[in-house]
Design a protein around this motif. Sequence first.
Motif: not given
Length: 90
Positions: A68-69, A81-90
Amino acid sequence: MKLYRLNVTVDGEPLVIFAMAEDVDSLLLALKDQGHGDADEESLLPYFDREKKPRVIKSLEEVPEDSLDFVCLGDNPEVDTVAEFFDAQK
């Protein structure tokens, strides 16, 4: 923007890298132009030769917790990061 997963090796050890790009052609171009982290060139050749396809990751559930990091390669000007990519998609 899509998130791609590539299975590569680094110093002979298996590793996963994640890269952001609009499509596979853009992904491969970005990896060639911008570098590809510490991945061994030989492990990337099947992707460049189109013998292997990178996998599109559609949700955070498809990502191992220890990844995730990871900072995404490719079209990632914000250094997400991978987690931030998905956070931005929301």
